[in-house]
Design an enzyme around this catalytic site. Structure first.
Site, PDB file in Angstrom:
ATOM      1  N   SER A  39      82.308  15.015 -31.222  1.00 27.15           N
ATOM      2  CA  SER A  39      83.293  16.010 -30.751  1.00 27.15           C
ATOM      3  C   SER A  39      84.533  15.312 -30.215  1.00 27.15           C
ATOM      4  O   SER A  39      84.434  14.451 -29.349  1.00 27.15           O
ATOM      5  CB  SER A  39      82.742  16.836 -29.593  1.00 27.15           C
ATOM      6  OG  SER A  39      81.586  17.486 -29.950  1.00 27.15           O
ATOM      7  N   HIS A  71      83.802  19.313 -35.422  1.00 23.09           N
ATOM      8  CA  HIS A  71      82.913  18.572 -36.321  1.00 23.09           C
ATOM      9  C   HIS A  71      83.270  19.013 -37.735  1.00 23.09           C
ATOM     10  O   HIS A  71      82.809  20.038 -38.202  1.00 23.09           O
ATOM     11  CB  HIS A  71      81.448  18.912 -36.035  1.00 23.09           C
ATOM     12  CG  HIS A  71      80.992  18.449 -34.693  1.00 23.09           C
ATOM     13  ND1 HIS A  71      80.320  17.264 -34.511  1.00 23.09           N
ATOM     14  CD2 HIS A  71      81.136  18.980 -33.472  1.00 23.09           C
ATOM     15  CE1 HIS A  71      80.065  17.106 -33.229  1.00 23.09           C
ATOM     16  NE2 HIS A  71      80.549  18.138 -32.578  1.00 23.09           N
ATOM     17  N   HIS A  97      73.432  18.686 -34.984  1.00 24.55           N
ATOM     18  CA  HIS A  97      72.795  18.515 -33.672  1.00 24.55           C
ATOM     19  C   HIS A  97      71.435  19.205 -33.631  1.00 24.55           C
ATOM     20  O   HIS A  97      71.208  20.192 -34.336  1.00 24.55           O
ATOM     21  CB  HIS A  97      73.671  19.141 -32.571  1.00 24.55           C
ATOM     22  CG  HIS A  97      75.002  18.485 -32.420  1.00 24.55           C
ATOM     23  ND1 HIS A  97      76.066  18.779 -33.246  1.00 24.55           N
ATOM     24  CD2 HIS A  97      75.450  17.556 -31.540  1.00 24.55           C
ATOM     25  CE1 HIS A  97      77.109  18.050 -32.881  1.00 24.55           C
ATOM     26  NE2 HIS A  97      76.765  17.301 -31.861  1.00 24.55           N
ATOM     27  N   TYR A  99      70.449  21.175 -31.403  1.00 22.40           N
ATOM     28  CA  TYR A  99      70.583  22.565 -30.922  1.00 22.40           C
ATOM     29  C   TYR A  99      70.896  23.551 -32.045  1.00 22.40           C
ATOM     30  O   TYR A  99      70.834  24.756 -31.846  1.00 22.40           O
ATOM     31  CB  TYR A  99      71.638  22.684 -29.809  1.00 22.40           C
ATOM     32  CG  TYR A  99      73.034  22.244 -30.176  1.00 22.40           C
ATOM     33  CD1 TYR A  99      73.823  22.958 -31.068  1.00 22.40           C
ATOM     34  CD2 TYR A  99      73.581  21.100 -29.608  1.00 22.40           C
ATOM     35  CE1 TYR A  99      75.096  22.548 -31.403  1.00 22.40           C
ATOM     36  CE2 TYR A  99      74.859  20.676 -29.925  1.00 22.40           C
ATOM     37  CZ  TYR A  99      75.609  21.414 -30.829  1.00 22.40           C
ATOM     38  OH  TYR A  99      76.867  20.991 -31.160  1.00 22.40           O
ATOM     39  N   GLU A 100      71.228  23.046 -33.249  1.00 16.41           N
ATOM     40  CA  GLU A 100      71.464  23.957 -34.375  1.00 16.41           C
ATOM     41  C   GLU A 100      70.141  24.535 -34.886  1.00 16.41           C
ATOM     42  O   GLU A 100      70.135  25.481 -35.675  1.00 16.41           O
ATOM     43  CB  GLU A 100      72.233  23.235 -35.490  1.00 16.41           C
ATOM     44  CG  GLU A 100      73.664  22.913 -35.041  1.00 16.41           C
ATOM     45  CD  GLU A 100      74.430  22.027 -36.021  1.00 16.41           C
ATOM     46  OE1 GLU A 100      74.457  22.353 -37.220  1.00 16.41           O
ATOM     47  OE2 GLU A 100      74.987  21.017 -35.574  1.00 16.41           O
ATOM     48  N   ALA A 127      80.945  12.890 -27.257  1.00 14.37           N
ATOM     49  CA  ALA A 127      81.555  13.420 -26.039  1.00 14.37           C
ATOM     50  C   ALA A 127      80.413  13.667 -25.061  1.00 14.37           C
ATOM     51  O   ALA A 127      79.324  14.066 -25.474  1.00 14.37           O
ATOM     52  CB  ALA A 127      82.252  14.736 -26.342  1.00 14.37           C
ATOM     53  N   MET A 214      74.511  15.880 -26.092  1.00 17.16           N
ATOM     54  CA  MET A 214      73.574  16.582 -26.977  1.00 17.16           C
ATOM     55  C   MET A 214      73.412  15.892 -28.335  1.00 17.16           C
ATOM     56  O   MET A 214      73.110  16.545 -29.333  1.00 17.16           O
ATOM     57  CB  MET A 214      74.039  18.028 -27.161  1.00 17.16           C
ATOM     58  CG  MET A 214      74.188  18.799 -25.857  1.00 17.16           C
ATOM     59  SD  MET A 214      74.804  20.461 -26.120  1.00 17.16           S
ATOM     60  CE  MET A 214      75.264  20.929 -24.442  1.00 17.16           C
ATOM     61  N   SER A 215      73.631  14.587 -28.379  1.00 15.85           N
ATOM     62  CA  SER A 215      73.555  13.906 -29.683  1.00 15.85           C
ATOM     63  C   SER A 215      73.075  12.468 -29.516  1.00 15.85           C
ATOM     64  O   SER A 215      72.481  12.105 -28.504  1.00 15.85           O
ATOM     65  CB  SER A 215      74.944  13.912 -30.339  1.00 15.85           C
ATOM     66  OG  SER A 215      75.833  13.082 -29.631  1.00 15.85           O
ATOM     67  N   ASN A 238      84.157  15.529 -19.417  1.00 15.95           N
ATOM     68  CA  ASN A 238      84.101  16.431 -18.259  1.00 15.95           C
ATOM     69  C   ASN A 238      83.122  15.850 -17.245  1.00 15.95           C
ATOM     70  O   ASN A 238      82.239  15.078 -17.620  1.00 15.95           O
ATOM     71  CB  ASN A 238      83.615  17.830 -18.686  1.00 15.95           C
ATOM     72  CG  ASN A 238      82.283  17.773 -19.418  1.00 15.95           C
ATOM     73  OD1 ASN A 238      82.218  17.493 -20.610  1.00 15.95           O
ATOM     74  ND2 ASN A 238      81.211  18.003 -18.683  1.00 15.95           N
ATOM     75  N   HIS A 250      83.626  24.137 -24.036  1.00 11.36           N
ATOM     76  CA  HIS A 250      83.767  23.251 -25.206  1.00 11.36           C
ATOM     77  C   HIS A 250      85.237  22.891 -25.469  1.00 11.36           C
ATOM     78  O   HIS A 250      85.542  21.793 -25.934  1.00 11.36           O
ATOM     79  CB  HIS A 250      83.141  23.937 -26.430  1.00 11.36           C
ATOM     80  CG  HIS A 250      83.055  23.061 -27.647  1.00 11.36           C
ATOM     81  ND1 HIS A 250      82.402  21.847 -27.655  1.00 11.36           N
ATOM     82  CD2 HIS A 250      83.551  23.214 -28.912  1.00 11.36           C
ATOM     83  CE1 HIS A 250      82.497  21.294 -28.858  1.00 11.36           C
ATOM     84  NE2 HIS A 250      83.190  22.104 -29.635  1.00 11.36           N
TER      85      HIS A 250
END
Ligand code: HPA
Length: 276
Positions: A39, A71, A97, A99-100, A127, A214-215, A238, A250
């Site tokens: 990201s 992405h 990811h 989460y998909e 990120a 998350m990756s 962040n 996001h």
């Protein structure tokens, strides 16, 4: 067989098929280094110059269409020349990811494809939220180690892979020579798609974590298991939940990535030739 059937029935065969297609499309027999741009990192790759080849990832066996803003789902091949050395970089703009909800196979397909296409080094960018209170938004941090709170592995069966040097110390030393202001940290893998609660961030800090995202973790494991050296770089986009009291979104993550793109691009361009 459809594009994704082979990915789930025989992921390594899918990666080998994808690598063969990349070799045919690019005319490059073997690539040296792979970069996965997370990201907000996409424009950092502009520092590598004009790609020698580009296509949509989904045109290659096993790659799924992208679903997240930031992405873009492209595969590029670059020729990088420095000090008389000619290197070939395979760049993935975007990633899949956990989460998909499509399983771990598509998450690690790009790095497996890259290793099958010859890459000896895999650079994973992402990120992340800064758990360590000394981190500033826009700061890149080298991943020294990770904690997998998803506990999802891309490997199955009795494959007991050592992870003590998962994020190559050799490569981290080279990168720190290039930019001595870089710090190292421990990255926690969080499944998402929800961001963490403030209580979860407190738990992670107590566990010794500095960064959360998350990756990266499944990809690092898959690349290492196939013998590649791994570099992980997180861009703190962040402060993690509860650190400042601000809500997370996001758009802020993408904006912080764009703001840091030039510095990140220059870092990657400077480091890659020194890895070989
Ligand atoms: N948490 C998890 N993933 C992230 C964050 C975060 O705060 N920022 C960017 N990716």
């Amino acid at each position: 067989m459809t594009n994704s059937e082979l990915l789930y029935s025989d992921p390594l065969a899918a990666a080998a098929a994808a690598a063969k297609e990349i070799t045919e499309r690019t005319g490059v027999a073997s690539h040296d280094v792979a970069l996965v741009m997370g990201s907000g990192w996409v424009s950092a790759v502009d520092a590598l110059g004009t790609p020698a080849y580009e296509c949509n990832a989904e045109d290659i066996t096993g790659f799924l269409p992208p679903t997240v803003e930031g992405h873009s789902g492209k595969v590029r091949s670059y020729e990088i020349e420095s000090n008389g050395k000619k290197l070939r970089a395979l760049v993935f703009l975007g990633r899949t990811h956990l989460y998909e909800g499509k399983g771990v196979e598509p998450v690690v397909h790009s790095v497996r494809t890259a290793v099958k296409a010859g890459c000896k080094v895999v650079i994973l960018t992402n990120a992340c939220g800064g758990i360590n209170k000394s981190y500033k938004v826009g700061q890149p941090v080298l991943i020294r180690d990770h904690i997998s709170l998803t506990a999802v592995s891309p490997l199955s069966g009795a494959t007991f892979v050592d992870l003590t040097d998962l994020y190559s110390k050799r490569i981290r030393e080279i990168v720190k020579k290039e930019d001595s202001s870089l710090e190292e940290g421990v990255y926690v893998h969080w499944r998402g798609p929800t961001y963490e609660t403030p209580a979860e961030i407190l738990m992670m800090r107590t566990m010794g974590a500095d960064l959360v995202g998350m990756s990266t973790v499944p990809e690092a494991i898959a690349a290492h298991a196939l013998g590649a050296e791994v570099l992980g770089i997180s861009l703190v986009t962040n402060a993690a939940a509860g650190v400042t009291g601000e809500k997370l979104n996001h758009e802020e993550v993408i904006a912080a990535g764009k703001a840091a793109a030039d510095r990140m691009g220059a870092l990657l361009k400077g480091v890659i030739p020194k890895l070989f």
